[in-house]
Every structure is written in C-alpha cells, then in structure tokens.
Motif scaffolding. Structure first.
Motif, PDB file in Angstrom:
ATOM      1  N   GLY A  15       3.330  48.578  21.442  1.00 23.29           N
ATOM      2  CA  GLY A  15       2.610  47.902  20.376  1.00 23.29           C
ATOM      3  C   GLY A  15       3.419  47.700  19.114  1.00 23.29           C
ATOM      4  N   ARG A  16       4.732  47.582  19.265  1.00 21.34           N
ATOM      5  CA  ARG A  16       5.571  47.478  18.065  1.00 21.34           C
ATOM      6  C   ARG A  16       5.335  46.183  17.311  1.00 21.34           C
ATOM      7  NH1 ARG A  16      11.309  50.499  19.551  1.00 21.34           N
ATOM      8  NH2 ARG A  16      10.389  52.120  20.856  1.00 21.34           N
ATOM      9  N   ASP A  17       4.880  45.139  18.018  1.00 26.88           N
ATOM     10  CA  ASP A  17       4.557  43.899  17.317  1.00 26.88           C
ATOM     11  C   ASP A  17       3.370  44.091  16.381  1.00 26.88           C
ATOM     12  OD1 ASP A  17       2.951  44.318  19.533  1.00 26.88           O
ATOM     13  OD2 ASP A  17       2.549  42.197  19.834  1.00 26.88           O
ATOM     14  N   GLN A  18       2.455  45.041  16.717  1.00 32.43           N
ATOM     15  CA  GLN A  18       1.335  45.360  15.834  1.00 32.43           C
ATOM     16  C   GLN A  18       1.771  46.278  14.699  1.00 32.43           C
ATOM     17  OE1 GLN A  18      -0.995  46.882  19.330  1.00 32.43           O
ATOM     18  NE2 GLN A  18      -2.647  45.724  18.378  1.00 32.43           N
ATOM     19  N   LEU A  19       2.677  47.179  15.017  1.00 32.26           N
ATOM     20  CA  LEU A  19       3.160  48.135  14.017  1.00 32.26           C
ATOM     21  C   LEU A  19       4.094  47.484  13.006  1.00 32.26           C
ATOM     22  CD1 LEU A  19       3.071  51.152  13.275  1.00 32.26           C
ATOM     23  CD2 LEU A  19       4.964  51.527  14.875  1.00 32.26           C
ATOM     24  N   TRP A  20       4.794  46.461  13.448  1.00 33.20           N
ATOM     25  CA  TRP A  20       5.811  45.810  12.608  1.00 33.20           C
ATOM     26  C   TRP A  20       5.297  45.381  11.224  1.00 33.20           C
ATOM     27  CZ3 TRP A  20      10.819  44.970  11.880  1.00 33.20           C
ATOM     28  CH2 TRP A  20      11.214  43.892  11.087  1.00 33.20           C
ATOM     29  N   PRO A  21       4.140  44.683  11.115  1.00 33.62           N
ATOM     30  CA  PRO A  21       3.709  44.255   9.779  1.00 33.62           C
ATOM     31  C   PRO A  21       3.473  45.416   8.812  1.00 33.62           C
ATOM     32  CG  PRO A  21       2.497  43.079  11.477  1.00 33.62           C
ATOM     33  CD  PRO A  21       3.231  44.187  12.173  1.00 33.62           C
ATOM     34  N   LEU A  22       3.017  46.565   9.318  1.00 31.86           N
ATOM     35  CA  LEU A  22       2.791  47.716   8.440  1.00 31.86           C
ATOM     36  C   LEU A  22       4.105  48.258   7.901  1.00 31.86           C
ATOM     37  CD1 LEU A  22       0.075  49.726  10.411  1.00 31.86           C
ATOM     38  CD2 LEU A  22      -0.254  48.045   8.598  1.00 31.86           C
ATOM     39  N   ILE A  23       5.099  48.343   8.778  1.00 36.06           N
ATOM     40  CA  ILE A  23       6.398  48.875   8.370  1.00 36.06           C
ATOM     41  C   ILE A  23       7.145  47.860   7.511  1.00 36.06           C
ATOM     42  CG2 ILE A  23       8.635  49.706   9.202  1.00 36.06           C
ATOM     43  CD1 ILE A  23       6.438  51.637   9.737  1.00 36.06           C
ATOM     44  N   ALA A  24       7.106  46.596   7.918  1.00 35.47           N
ATOM     45  CA  ALA A  24       7.939  45.586   7.269  1.00 35.47           C
ATOM     46  C   ALA A  24       7.400  45.127   5.922  1.00 35.47           C
ATOM     47  CB  ALA A  24       8.097  44.372   8.187  1.00 35.47           C
ATOM     48  N   ASN A  25       6.089  45.338   5.655  1.00 35.11           N
ATOM     49  CA  ASN A  25       5.497  44.898   4.384  1.00 35.11           C
ATOM     50  C   ASN A  25       4.751  46.048   3.720  1.00 35.11           C
ATOM     51  OD1 ASN A  25       6.047  41.893   4.646  1.00 35.11           O
ATOM     52  ND2 ASN A  25       4.914  42.291   6.529  1.00 35.11           N
TER      53      ASN A  25
END
Length: 372
Positions: free
Chosen positions: A272-282
C-alpha cells in the motif's frame, strides 16, 4: 478544554508513565513516581476531569487510565519538549557513520533509514529526493552516425539523452573531411550550450544564438526541439519509492501483539505504498492551519491514531518531515510506531535526520552525488 498547570502536570505524567510501562496508570503510581506535590486523591480527581474531557480513558472499569488520541495530541502540541540529547546523538551518529560524499544518494538514504529506526525504535520511512525542475550541470553533443548526434544533459541527479538528426552542411557536399568538421563543431556547441545553461532549468532554456557563426545554424532547430523534449521528460512525477527500515523490531511492541494488526501494517508497508506516499511526501499541509507550537517546528507533522486516514494506521502515530529546500532536491522521511510513542525522542530523531539529509542533498548540488 483549557488546562490549568496541575492538569497539565498530571496529563504529562500520565502520558510518560504509560509510554514507559504500557500499563494503565493509577493515581497512586503518579503520586509515588512523580513530584506532583499533591495527594493521590487530588490526582485521582484531576484524572477524572481529564477523562471527562476526553483526554484519558479507562480500558476497563477497575483499571487505571491511559491517554486517548486527543490526550496524546494535547501532549504533543502543548507539553512535549523534544530531546536535545537525542538530537545531538542522532546528528553525531549520522555524521560518524555516513559519508555522503562517498555514497550514492540511494545508499545514503538506506543507511539513514537504518540509523533513524535504530535510534528511535520505530519503523523508519524515507523517500528518494525529487527535483521539481532539472538543474543543468553539463551538456555534451556526440556524433553517433553520419546523420545523427546524441545530446547528453547532466543534471544534479541524473543524465538524460536524446538523438537528433544532423542537417547536411550546405557548403560541403563531400563527406571525406566532414566528420572532422562535425566533431569540432559539436565540441564548440557543447561548450556554448554548457555556458548558456549551466545552473538553469531546461524549462528556462532561452538560448542566445547570436554569438555563434552561421555555420551552426543547421543544428539550432533540432537542438531547440530536443531541449524542449527533455524539459518535458524531466518534469514527470517524482519517484514514489519509500525505503523502509526497522519493521521487525517495531512489531515487537505490545500494541502489535495481535496477528491481524501485524498483518495489516505489513500489508500496508509492502503493498500500500501508493496510499502511504501522500502522507509521507506532503507532511506539512494540515498542521500549518492549527497555529500550535508543533506547527512552528521545523518541517514536522504528526498524525496520531484516528487522525490517520488509513485504517491500518489507526493504532499508530506517524511523524514525518521534509528534507531539502525547494526548488532544489527535496524528499521526506518519518517514523511509524504505536500511539504509545516516546514522542520527545521520535521528533528529535526525525528532525536530526531531516537536517542531515538537507545538508547532504544541498551539498550534492555542488558535489554531484546522484541517485544510483
């Protein structure tokens, strides 16, 4: 609810005691273990008021109390002081262990994630850096055939290339010496383009061809088109890869004792890294509106429990930060652990790692360290 000084002291003590013991906290434990200068009966009354305000709750009727997500949020926003000793220790460990001048960027980030997870005790998450617009270091033109040349552009992280045609030289229809002429012309053009574009974005590539002899006119149209194509290519979305370290150690926490909880976290991190990405990246967007002291801290954002938009993280806390400075290379990093987190240490570790990586990626603009 605005807390008075006694309520603040007792909430702070309750959070710290629960973080240390993972056991519900009673008034007698606080009276014995903390210099609150009030009786256990007074502590019990204050804890009851804090429970009424939703900052504490009782998991069982006869048990002590533990912090709620709101209690942790109040603690983080108003009562927490990040650990300066851990910040210095983290900075020293990163400096001693890592040599970013000798490491490719991805190797440096992997090592940084390992240090961050070890010192914080939680799962470390680090994204690869992204450059919003490619900044040119050097350009080179190379003849690959009688009818094609290769344009190679080196930016601060990568190199890009494109083939373009050679228009025939109207002054010379014979090819016997043209190879030597082309090679010499391409060297002159390479120097010209590098001088014109070094330190600039390809998107700003407005070239002044007036300094060039008429001889080079046959190259200009193809070059302008090729540079425009590369500008589009280098403006694609950032790499969404997340480097992860410390999963096995973090899952030893009692909060992850249930097999289903472990499975959901592991599945999120693996699939689920595509879901986690927005939290980490922004990490900055929500907190900039709160006006809390936390929002003023350097690049830090914290999601606690139910604040997390992803279901597998509802029993977790995520602390994230950016590293780097726009318009240069930027990325993000963070730690993921149970809500019963030692926030002082986790925030200090994330800040120290973000500071170190900011220096590293800023230095790479000069030293040319790239992603392997």
């Amino acid at each position: 609810m605005k807390l008075n000084s006694r309520q603040r002291d007792i909430l702070r003590a309750t959070v710290r005691h629960y973080v240390n013991t993972a056991e519900p906290v009673g008034s007698k434990s606080l009276a014995k273990g903390y210099d609150l200068q009030v009786s256990s009966a007074t502590i019990r009354n204050v804890m009851s008021a804090l429970e009424g305000s939703g900052l504490l709750y009782q998991p069982h009727t006869s048990a002590g109390r533990i912090p709620s997500d709101s209690g942790y949020r109040r603690y983080v926003d108003e009562l927490m002081v990040p650990s300066e000793p851990l910040t210095r220790r983290m900075e020293t460990t990163l400096s001693d262990r890592l040599d970013w001048n000798g490491l490719a960027m991805e190797a440096l980030l992997k090592e940084s994630a390992q240090v961050l997870s070890r010192l914080s005790g939680y799962i470390a998450l680090v994204t690869l850096p992204h450059v919003g617009t490619s900044v040119v270091k050097h350009l080179k033109l190379v003849r690959v055939s009688d009818h094609q040349i290769l344009l190679v552009v080196l930016d601060i992280y990568d190199n890009h290339s494109v083939l373009l045609p050679i228009a025939p030289d109207p002054k010379d229809s014979e090819l016997k010496d043209e190879h030597l002429d082309i090679d010499a012309e391409l060297q002159v053009l390479s120097n010209f383009l590098t001088n014109q574009l070094r330190g600039r974005s390809l998107h700003d590539a407005k070239l002044d061809w007036s300094d060039l002899d008429q001889t080079f006119q046959r190259y200009t149209e193809a070059l302008q088109s090729a540079i425009a194509d590369l500008a589009k290519k280098t403006s694609t979305a950032p790499n969404s890869q997340i480097l992860i370290s410390g999963l096995a150690e973090a899952l030893d926490q009692p909060e992850f004792a249930e097999r289903e909880q472990i499975r959901s976290i592991v599945q999120l991190l693996e699939d689920g890294r595509d879901q986690l990405w927005p939290l980490i990246a922004n990490p900055l967007l929500p907190d900039t509106e709160t006006g809390s002291p936390l929002a003023k801290r350097q690049r830090i954002r914290i999601w606690i429990g139910a604040e997390n938009p992803l279901e597998p993280m509802r029993a977790c806390a995520l602390i994230a930060s950016r590293y780097g400075h726009s318009p240069g290379p930027t990325g993000s990093l963070g730690v993921l652990g149970p809500t019963r987190m030692l926030y002082e240490n986790a925030v200090a570790a994330v800040e120290a790692a973000a500071n170190y990586l900011t220096d590293a990626v800023s230095g790479s603009q000069i030293e040319g360290v790239g992603v392997s």
